[in-house]
Design a protein around this motif. Structure first.
Motif, PDB file in Angstrom:
ATOM      1  N   TYR A   9       0.875  -1.168  -0.163  1.00  0.00           N
ATOM      2  CA  TYR A   9       0.176   0.040   0.052  1.00  0.00           C
ATOM      3  C   TYR A   9       0.822   1.194   0.021  1.00  0.00           C
ATOM      4  CZ  TYR A   9      -2.794  -3.659   1.837  1.00  0.00           C
ATOM      5  OH  TYR A   9      -3.623  -4.914   2.079  1.00  0.00           O
ATOM      6  N   ASP A  10       0.597   2.196  -0.681  1.00  0.00           N
ATOM      7  CA  ASP A  10       1.480   3.521  -0.560  1.00  0.00           C
ATOM      8  C   ASP A  10       1.137   4.230   0.523  1.00  0.00           C
ATOM      9  OD1 ASP A  10      -1.123   5.314  -1.206  1.00  0.00           O
ATOM     10  OD2 ASP A  10      -0.571   4.820  -3.429  1.00  0.00           O
ATOM     11  N   TRP A  11       1.793   5.094   0.922  1.00  0.00           N
ATOM     12  CA  TRP A  11       1.647   6.174   1.982  1.00  0.00           C
ATOM     13  C   TRP A  11       0.359   6.775   2.277  1.00  0.00           C
ATOM     14  CZ3 TRP A  11       2.884   5.627   6.683  1.00  0.00           C
ATOM     15  CH2 TRP A  11       2.882   6.666   7.654  1.00  0.00           C
ATOM     16  N   SER A  12      -0.086   7.561   1.177  1.00  0.00           N
ATOM     17  CA  SER A  12      -1.414   7.987   0.990  1.00  0.00           C
ATOM     18  C   SER A  12      -2.395   7.217   1.337  1.00  0.00           C
ATOM     19  CB  SER A  12      -1.477   8.884  -0.318  1.00  0.00           C
ATOM     20  OG  SER A  12      -1.621   8.132  -1.310  1.00  0.00           O
ATOM     21  N   GLN A  13      -2.651   6.086   0.918  1.00  0.00           N
ATOM     22  CA  GLN A  13      -3.666   5.283   1.120  1.00  0.00           C
ATOM     23  C   GLN A  13      -3.834   4.972   2.607  1.00  0.00           C
ATOM     24  OE1 GLN A  13      -6.281   3.730  -1.322  1.00  0.00           O
ATOM     25  NE2 GLN A  13      -6.923   3.848   0.601  1.00  0.00           N
ATOM     26  N   LEU A  14      -2.570   4.389   3.272  1.00  0.00           N
ATOM     27  CA  LEU A  14      -2.704   4.221   4.495  1.00  0.00           C
ATOM     28  C   LEU A  14      -3.094   5.353   5.524  1.00  0.00           C
ATOM     29  CD1 LEU A  14       0.831   2.377   4.956  1.00  0.00           C
ATOM     30  CD2 LEU A  14      -1.290   1.403   5.112  1.00  0.00           C
ATOM     31  N   GLN A  20     -10.290   7.239   7.854  1.00  0.00           N
ATOM     32  CA  GLN A  20     -11.599   6.549   7.969  1.00  0.00           C
ATOM     33  C   GLN A  20     -11.875   5.853   9.451  1.00  0.00           C
ATOM     34  OE1 GLN A  20     -10.683   5.047   4.011  1.00  0.00           O
ATOM     35  NE2 GLN A  20     -12.714   5.204   3.704  1.00  0.00           N
ATOM     36  N   LEU A  21     -10.856   5.124   9.787  1.00  0.00           N
ATOM     37  CA  LEU A  21     -10.654   4.133  10.864  1.00  0.00           C
ATOM     38  C   LEU A  21     -10.798   4.929  12.153  1.00  0.00           C
ATOM     39  CD1 LEU A  21      -8.280   1.572  10.097  1.00  0.00           C
ATOM     40  CD2 LEU A  21     -10.445   1.135  10.412  1.00  0.00           C
ATOM     41  N   ARG A  22     -10.425   6.437  12.207  1.00  0.00           N
ATOM     42  CA  ARG A  22     -10.293   7.357  13.282  1.00  0.00           C
ATOM     43  C   ARG A  22     -11.848   7.457  13.404  1.00  0.00           C
ATOM     44  NH1 ARG A  22      -7.497  11.457  11.852  1.00  0.00           N
ATOM     45  NH2 ARG A  22      -5.506  10.247  12.490  1.00  0.00           N
ATOM     46  N   ARG A  23     -12.634   7.625  12.538  1.00  0.00           N
ATOM     47  CA  ARG A  23     -14.082   8.023  12.737  1.00  0.00           C
ATOM     48  C   ARG A  23     -15.155   6.780  13.287  1.00  0.00           C
ATOM     49  NH1 ARG A  23     -12.677  11.017   8.282  1.00  0.00           N
ATOM     50  NH2 ARG A  23     -13.245   9.534   6.747  1.00  0.00           N
ATOM     51  N   THR A  24     -14.362   5.554  13.118  1.00  0.00           N
ATOM     52  CA  THR A  24     -15.235   4.184  13.420  1.00  0.00           C
ATOM     53  C   THR A  24     -14.797   3.686  14.333  1.00  0.00           C
ATOM     54  OG1 THR A  24     -14.199   2.886  11.688  1.00  0.00           O
ATOM     55  CG2 THR A  24     -16.081   4.108  11.169  1.00  0.00           C
ATOM     56  N   VAL A  25     -13.464   3.250  14.654  1.00  0.00           N
ATOM     57  CA  VAL A  25     -12.973   2.183  15.567  1.00  0.00           C
ATOM     58  C   VAL A  25     -12.867   2.942  16.905  1.00  0.00           C
ATOM     59  CG1 VAL A  25     -11.845   0.707  14.073  1.00  0.00           C
ATOM     60  CG2 VAL A  25     -10.422   2.394  15.200  1.00  0.00           C
ATOM     61  N   SER A  40       5.499  -1.899   8.720  1.00  0.00           N
ATOM     62  CA  SER A  40       5.069  -3.011   8.606  1.00  0.00           C
ATOM     63  C   SER A  40       4.091  -2.756   7.362  1.00  0.00           C
ATOM     64  CB  SER A  40       4.122  -3.517   9.619  1.00  0.00           C
ATOM     65  OG  SER A  40       3.018  -2.670   9.873  1.00  0.00           O
ATOM     66  N   ASN A  41       3.797  -1.720   6.681  1.00  0.00           N
ATOM     67  CA  ASN A  41       2.955  -1.294   5.629  1.00  0.00           C
ATOM     68  C   ASN A  41       1.472  -1.671   5.961  1.00  0.00           C
ATOM     69  OD1 ASN A  41       2.133  -1.926   2.318  1.00  0.00           O
ATOM     70  ND2 ASN A  41       3.122   0.143   3.062  1.00  0.00           N
ATOM     71  N   ARG A  42       1.115  -1.338   7.186  1.00  0.00           N
ATOM     72  CA  ARG A  42      -0.201  -1.450   7.612  1.00  0.00           C
ATOM     73  C   ARG A  42      -0.808  -0.579   8.561  1.00  0.00           C
ATOM     74  NH1 ARG A  42       0.789  -5.016   4.627  1.00  0.00           N
ATOM     75  NH2 ARG A  42       0.672  -7.085   4.562  1.00  0.00           N
ATOM     76  N   LEU A  61     -14.221  -2.798   8.858  1.00  0.00           N
ATOM     77  CA  LEU A  61     -14.713  -3.292   7.712  1.00  0.00           C
ATOM     78  C   LEU A  61     -15.886  -2.302   7.205  1.00  0.00           C
ATOM     79  CD1 LEU A  61     -15.143  -7.138   7.985  1.00  0.00           C
ATOM     80  CD2 LEU A  61     -13.591  -5.909   6.591  1.00  0.00           C
ATOM     81  N   LEU A  62     -16.672  -1.857   8.246  1.00  0.00           N
ATOM     82  CA  LEU A  62     -17.605  -0.541   7.942  1.00  0.00           C
ATOM     83  C   LEU A  62     -16.887   0.596   7.382  1.00  0.00           C
ATOM     84  CD1 LEU A  62     -19.568  -1.106  11.203  1.00  0.00           C
ATOM     85  CD2 LEU A  62     -20.302  -1.817   8.726  1.00  0.00           C
ATOM     86  N   ALA A  63     -15.475   0.696   7.750  1.00  0.00           N
ATOM     87  CA  ALA A  63     -15.020   1.864   7.264  1.00  0.00           C
ATOM     88  C   ALA A  63     -14.309   1.483   5.689  1.00  0.00           C
ATOM     89  CB  ALA A  63     -13.665   2.284   8.241  1.00  0.00           C
ATOM     90  N   SER A  64     -14.496   0.567   5.232  1.00  0.00           N
ATOM     91  CA  SER A  64     -14.151   0.044   4.090  1.00  0.00           C
ATOM     92  C   SER A  64     -12.478  -0.012   4.047  1.00  0.00           C
ATOM     93  CB  SER A  64     -14.508   0.875   2.728  1.00  0.00           C
ATOM     94  OG  SER A  64     -15.972   1.032   2.736  1.00  0.00           O
ATOM     95  N   VAL A  65     -11.980  -0.432   4.955  1.00  0.00           N
ATOM     96  CA  VAL A  65     -10.622  -0.967   5.156  1.00  0.00           C
ATOM     97  C   VAL A  65     -10.516  -2.230   4.772  1.00  0.00           C
ATOM     98  CG1 VAL A  65      -8.447  -0.715   6.323  1.00  0.00           C
ATOM     99  CG2 VAL A  65     -10.111   1.171   6.551  1.00  0.00           C
TER     100      VAL A  65
END
Length: 97
Positions: A9-14, A20-25, A40-42, A61-65
């Protein structure tokens, strides 16, 4: 010796996934931190107990990650060890406003 490894994954995608995860998890009380981990590129999600991983993974998964872009680590809640008003040298100025 420096070794370059191509990440999946590229850095901008991470960073976008982290936002996105900050708003859900963080709605889950067991989540302690969130990190875009370049090593770890994760996206690393810290949780209090690894038994909560399934519930937090569902929120991700709800955040489409993609599930393979997430790593979980068990970390306790941060503890306050010191604040600006404890044990400081009076010669240092500007610690409190």
């Amino acid at each position: 010796m420096i070794r370059f490894v191509k990440g999946r994954y590229d850095w901008s995608q991470l960073l976008a996934w982290k936002a996105q995860l900050r708003r859900t998890v963080f709605s889950d009380p067991s989540v302690t931190f969130l990190d875009a981990d370049e090593g770890s590129n994760r996206i690393t999600i810290g949780i209090v107990d690894l038994n909560d991983e399934t519930r937090v993974r569902t929120l991700a998964l709800l955040a489409s990650v993609p599930p393979e872009a997430i790593a979980f680590v068990e970390r306790g809640r941060p503890q306050l060890l010191q604040n600006l008003r404890q044990n400081y040298s009076p010669r240092i100025g500007g610690l409190g406003i």
